[in-house]
Design a protein around this motif. Sequence first.
Motif, mmCIF file in Angstrom:
data_model
loop_
_atom_site.group_PDB
_atom_site.id
_atom_site.type_symbol
_atom_site.label_atom_id
_atom_site.label_comp_id
_atom_site.label_asym_id
_atom_site.label_seq_id
_atom_site.Cartn_x
_atom_site.Cartn_y
_atom_site.Cartn_z
ATOM 1 N N LYS A 128 0.836 -1.201 0.000
ATOM 2 C CA LYS A 128 0.000 0.000 0.000
ATOM 3 C C LYS A 128 0.871 1.252 0.000
ATOM 4 O O LYS A 128 0.595 2.213 -0.722
ATOM 5 C CB LYS A 128 -0.930 -0.001 1.211
ATOM 6 C CG LYS A 128 -2.048 -1.002 1.111
ATOM 7 C CD LYS A 128 -2.932 -0.968 2.346
ATOM 8 C CE LYS A 128 -4.013 -2.037 2.262
ATOM 9 N NZ LYS A 128 -4.856 -2.060 3.455
ATOM 10 N N VAL A 129 1.931 1.226 0.808
ATOM 11 C CA VAL A 129 2.846 2.370 0.858
ATOM 12 C C VAL A 129 3.503 2.551 -0.504
ATOM 13 O O VAL A 129 3.594 3.669 -1.022
ATOM 14 C CB VAL A 129 3.913 2.166 1.963
ATOM 15 C CG1 VAL A 129 5.034 3.195 1.837
ATOM 16 C CG2 VAL A 129 3.271 2.247 3.333
ATOM 17 N N GLU A 130 3.951 1.437 -1.113
ATOM 18 C CA GLU A 130 4.599 1.507 -2.431
ATOM 19 C C GLU A 130 3.642 2.074 -3.476
ATOM 20 O O GLU A 130 4.015 2.932 -4.269
ATOM 21 C CB GLU A 130 5.067 0.115 -2.852
ATOM 22 C CG GLU A 130 5.781 0.088 -4.180
ATOM 23 C CD GLU A 130 6.213 -1.315 -4.596
ATOM 24 O OE1 GLU A 130 6.567 -1.475 -5.767
ATOM 25 O OE2 GLU A 130 6.174 -2.227 -3.762
ATOM 26 N N LEU A 131 2.411 1.587 -3.481
ATOM 27 C CA LEU A 131 1.426 2.073 -4.440
ATOM 28 C C LEU A 131 1.148 3.561 -4.225
ATOM 29 O O LEU A 131 1.062 4.335 -5.183
ATOM 30 C CB LEU A 131 0.130 1.262 -4.327
ATOM 31 C CG LEU A 131 -0.960 1.576 -5.336
ATOM 32 C CD1 LEU A 131 -0.454 1.378 -6.761
ATOM 33 C CD2 LEU A 131 -2.175 0.701 -5.090
ATOM 34 N N ASN A 132 1.032 3.979 -2.966
ATOM 35 C CA ASN A 132 0.812 5.400 -2.670
ATOM 36 C C ASN A 132 1.988 6.248 -3.125
ATOM 37 O O ASN A 132 1.801 7.354 -3.639
ATOM 38 C CB ASN A 132 0.555 5.609 -1.181
ATOM 39 C CG ASN A 132 -0.825 5.157 -0.769
ATOM 40 O OD1 ASN A 132 -1.733 5.077 -1.583
ATOM 41 N ND2 ASN A 132 -0.984 4.832 0.504
ATOM 42 N N GLU A 133 3.208 5.739 -2.933
ATOM 43 C CA GLU A 133 4.391 6.477 -3.370
ATOM 44 C C GLU A 133 4.414 6.615 -4.886
ATOM 45 O O GLU A 133 4.725 7.675 -5.425
ATOM 46 C CB GLU A 133 5.666 5.781 -2.886
ATOM 47 C CG GLU A 133 5.913 5.941 -1.401
ATOM 48 C CD GLU A 133 7.122 5.144 -0.916
ATOM 49 O OE1 GLU A 133 7.785 4.473 -1.726
ATOM 50 O OE2 GLU A 133 7.392 5.215 0.288
ATOM 51 N N ILE A 134 4.090 5.521 -5.583
ATOM 52 C CA ILE A 134 4.057 5.555 -7.049
ATOM 53 C C ILE A 134 3.034 6.574 -7.523
ATOM 54 O O ILE A 134 3.313 7.408 -8.384
ATOM 55 C CB ILE A 134 3.740 4.157 -7.616
ATOM 56 C CG1 ILE A 134 4.922 3.218 -7.406
ATOM 57 C CG2 ILE A 134 3.379 4.235 -9.103
ATOM 58 C CD1 ILE A 134 4.604 1.758 -7.674
ATOM 59 N N ASN A 135 1.848 6.524 -6.953
ATOM 60 C CA ASN A 135 0.798 7.470 -7.346
ATOM 61 C C ASN A 135 1.195 8.904 -7.023
ATOM 62 O O ASN A 135 0.940 9.825 -7.804
ATOM 63 C CB ASN A 135 -0.524 7.115 -6.672
ATOM 64 C CG ASN A 135 -1.142 5.854 -7.239
ATOM 65 O OD1 ASN A 135 -0.855 5.462 -8.361
ATOM 66 N ND2 ASN A 135 -1.969 5.195 -6.455
#
Length: 98
Positions: free
Chosen positions: A60-67
């Motif tokens: 979730k953190v990775e996806l939020n960072e990507i976004n």
Amino acid sequence: EELARGYAKQIEQAQQRREAKDLERLERHGQAAAQQSQAIEAEQKQGQQGQGFELDAGQKVELNEINGQQAKTLAKELNRDNENGDQVKQARAREIAE
């Protein structure tokens, strides 16, 4: 007067091209975000082997960072284009005024 109308038309056309380019960028970034999200989901599903799907905290953190990175990149691009467009408009307005 005719020259001023010509400049105004050119400015309007440049604005329309810029807006079309902005929409293209938004679509590309949206598609890239969707593909990355799907890739993360696919990885998770493979790890879970058919169990209920849910992203772990790290994903979730990775996806939020990507976004977040994509949003920042897009904002920079849009602002750069808008600043360039504003500079062109101001220069043309000065030319018309002269």
